[in-house]
Scaffold this active site. Structure first.
Site, PDB file in Angstrom:
ATOM      1  N   CYS B 104       0.754  -1.181  -0.172  1.00  0.00           N
ATOM      2  CA  CYS B 104      -0.084   0.036  -0.063  1.00  0.00           C
ATOM      3  C   CYS B 104       1.059   1.307  -0.010  1.00  0.00           C
ATOM      4  O   CYS B 104       1.534   1.338   0.897  1.00  0.00           O
ATOM      5  CB  CYS B 104      -1.016  -0.135   1.181  1.00  0.00           C
ATOM      6  SG  CYS B 104      -1.946   1.443   1.606  1.00  0.00           S
ATOM      7  N   CYS B 107      -0.549   4.475   2.276  1.00  0.00           N
ATOM      8  CA  CYS B 107      -0.725   4.593   3.597  1.00  0.00           C
ATOM      9  C   CYS B 107      -0.022   2.991   4.004  1.00  0.00           C
ATOM     10  O   CYS B 107       1.112   2.814   3.701  1.00  0.00           O
ATOM     11  CB  CYS B 107      -2.007   4.667   4.422  1.00  0.00           C
ATOM     12  SG  CYS B 107      -3.562   3.964   3.436  1.00  0.00           S
ATOM     13  N   SER B 108      -1.003   2.025   4.600  1.00  0.00           N
ATOM     14  CA  SER B 108      -0.215   0.824   5.002  1.00  0.00           C
ATOM     15  C   SER B 108      -1.379   0.002   4.945  1.00  0.00           C
ATOM     16  O   SER B 108      -1.610  -0.907   5.894  1.00  0.00           O
ATOM     17  CB  SER B 108       0.338   0.822   6.252  1.00  0.00           C
ATOM     18  OG  SER B 108       1.566   1.860   6.357  1.00  0.00           O
ATOM     19  N   CYS B 109      -2.323  -0.143   4.134  1.00  0.00           N
ATOM     20  CA  CYS B 109      -3.541  -0.931   4.007  1.00  0.00           C
ATOM     21  C   CYS B 109      -3.161  -2.586   4.001  1.00  0.00           C
ATOM     22  O   CYS B 109      -2.097  -2.804   3.452  1.00  0.00           O
ATOM     23  CB  CYS B 109      -4.170  -0.776   2.971  1.00  0.00           C
ATOM     24  SG  CYS B 109      -5.099   1.024   2.966  1.00  0.00           S
TER      25      CYS B 109
END
Lengths: 241, 195
Positions: B104, B107-109
């Protein structure tokens, strides 16, 4: 927004600092931040995940890179709690002065002295209302269609990364209707629209790069326009040779 | 390859988190024991062991495998998962010609319900910036050698769809039970930084 968070393709961030599985939280404060994010949502400081993500994007860019994932979350939750009027920066600063004082070791034990893990007092994790929505209109694109992505820098929150702007790709999946983050993050309503998986050839994104790679992104219909020209396909095929 | 993960004793963000925690408890917006509950949930109940069970099922049951690849969200519903972040799951299969890897960049999905919370490196700028641009190099640096003609498919989780890689079953695992197979599935293989 052209923010520090939009990292895809950027240079200069060094090697991946790999760590084997095993450690979920590296320090207690990280779990504290996680719990405060749940608490902030439950207190109504924000009502959708897009607003929270945008708050993380708005933190100081130096802190974004230097404070780690939970540091970024902390910045996001503090911003939204303050903006919602639930806390003030002055109140946080007062507590900060207190916790920053050197304290006898015994007083520093209060975290570790808390009760051990026990049944979850908060119930299940707060589930934001899901983001899928039914659509009255049919999708504009079908699997196999060639599309181009928007070229302009979109203001505010967006889920079109900079590296995929102004590029040509192919619709690989149609995911139905979803809340549109670009509006929802700013309180302009959910304005659901179709979401597609769009697959890009590596060479389209990174000329001179790896010819045997693709990158697929999930992109919202407003980011996309039809590319009907067959010449583009021929040109792409040529480039792949 | 891993650098030491030693941090200075007290990080400024740790102090600020403690200050905000104290304030939220005073205001009745946070229950002190909620922190322990978070640690327990994501250390003991929500983690890559859940994804490993799903992969092992797909390895022993061809019908389940097909269902998982066609409609991952429905196929995993029988696994009694918690942890959030998977409103829609897409599972992508590795083969002898194709390697998949998930990121991701914005962000950090990450698919918490099946893989738990993401590792630090997954959330850091180095992985997020480079894996969409030079995946073969990054995977090599992380210890994964791919055949030169292996096609790499990178999945950048830019909306609410979450991705998990279905690795190939190891050749030497034929005849193992589903439970034994689950032990062979690594978190890294389900992200796509290992095979």
């Amino acid at each position: 927004m052209d923010g520090i968070h939009d990292l895809g393709g950027k240079h200069g961030h060094g090697d991946v600092d790999y760590e084997a599985p095993g450690t979920v939280f590296h320090a207690r404060w990280e779990a504290t931040v996680f719990a405060m994010v749940n608490a902030g949502a439950q207190a109504g400081a924000w009502n959708n995940v897009d607003r929270f993500r945008h708050a993380v994007e708005r933190i100081d860019p130096v802190a974004y890179l230097a404070h780690g994932y939970y540091g970024r979350w902390l910045g996001g939750v503090e911003t939204l709690l303050v903006e919602a009027g639930l806390v003030t920066t002055a109140e946080i600063e007062q507590r900060l002065a207190r916790v920053s004082q050197p304290q006898p070791a015994s007083l520093n034990e209060h975290v570790a002295a808390r009760p051990k893990a026990q049944p979850d007092p908060m119930g299940p994790p707060p589930q934001m209302a899901g983001s899928q929505r039914s659509m009255a209109n049919p999708p504009k694109f079908n699997v196999g269609d060639r599309v181009a992505t928007a070229t302009q820098v979109l203001d505010g929150h967006t889920r079109l990364p900079a590296y995929a702007r102004g590029k040509s790709g192919m619709i690989a999946a149609v995911h139905g209707g979803w809340v549109y983050p670009d509006d929802n993050a700013h309180g302009r309503g959910e304005n659901p629209c179709y979401l597609y998986t769009v697959t890009f050839d590596g060479l389209e994104l990174w000329p001179g790069g790896d010819p045997l790679m693709t990158v697929s992104l999930d992109l919202f219909e407003p980011y996309l326009t039809h590319v009907a020209c067959p010449a583009t396909d021929a040109q792409d095929a040529q480039e792949l040779k | 390859m891993s650098k030491s993960h030693v941090h200075p004793e007290v990080l400024p963000q740790a102090l600020r988190a403690e200050a905000l925690e104290a304030l939220l408890i005073e205001k009745g917006l946070l229950v002190a024991s909620a922190v322990d509950a978070v640690i327990t949930r994501y250390s003991e109940r929500v983690g890559p062991m859940n994804g490993a069970r799903i992969v092992a099922r797909a390895w022993v049951d061809p019908d389940f495998r097909q269902w998982l690849l066609e409609d991952g969200t429905a196929a995993i519903s029988q696994f009694d998962l918690e942890g959030g972040q998977v409103e829609k799951l897409v599972v992508v299969a590795n083969s002898a010609q194709i390697h998949n890897v998930v990121v991701c960049t914005l962000c950090s999905c990450y698919p918490w319900a099946v893989l738990g919370l993401p590792p630090t490196w997954y959330k850091d700028p180095a992985y997020r910036s480079r894996i969409v641009r030079e995946p073969r190099t990054v995977l090599h640096e992380m210890g994964l050698e791919l055949q030169p003609d292996m096609q790499i498919r990178v999945w950048d989780s830019s909306a609410e769809v979450r991705y998990m890689v279905l690795p190939e079953q190891p050749l030497d695992s034929a005849g193992m039970t589903e439970a034994e197979l689950a032990e062979r599935v690594s978190r890294d293989a389900m992200i796509g930084v290992a095979r």
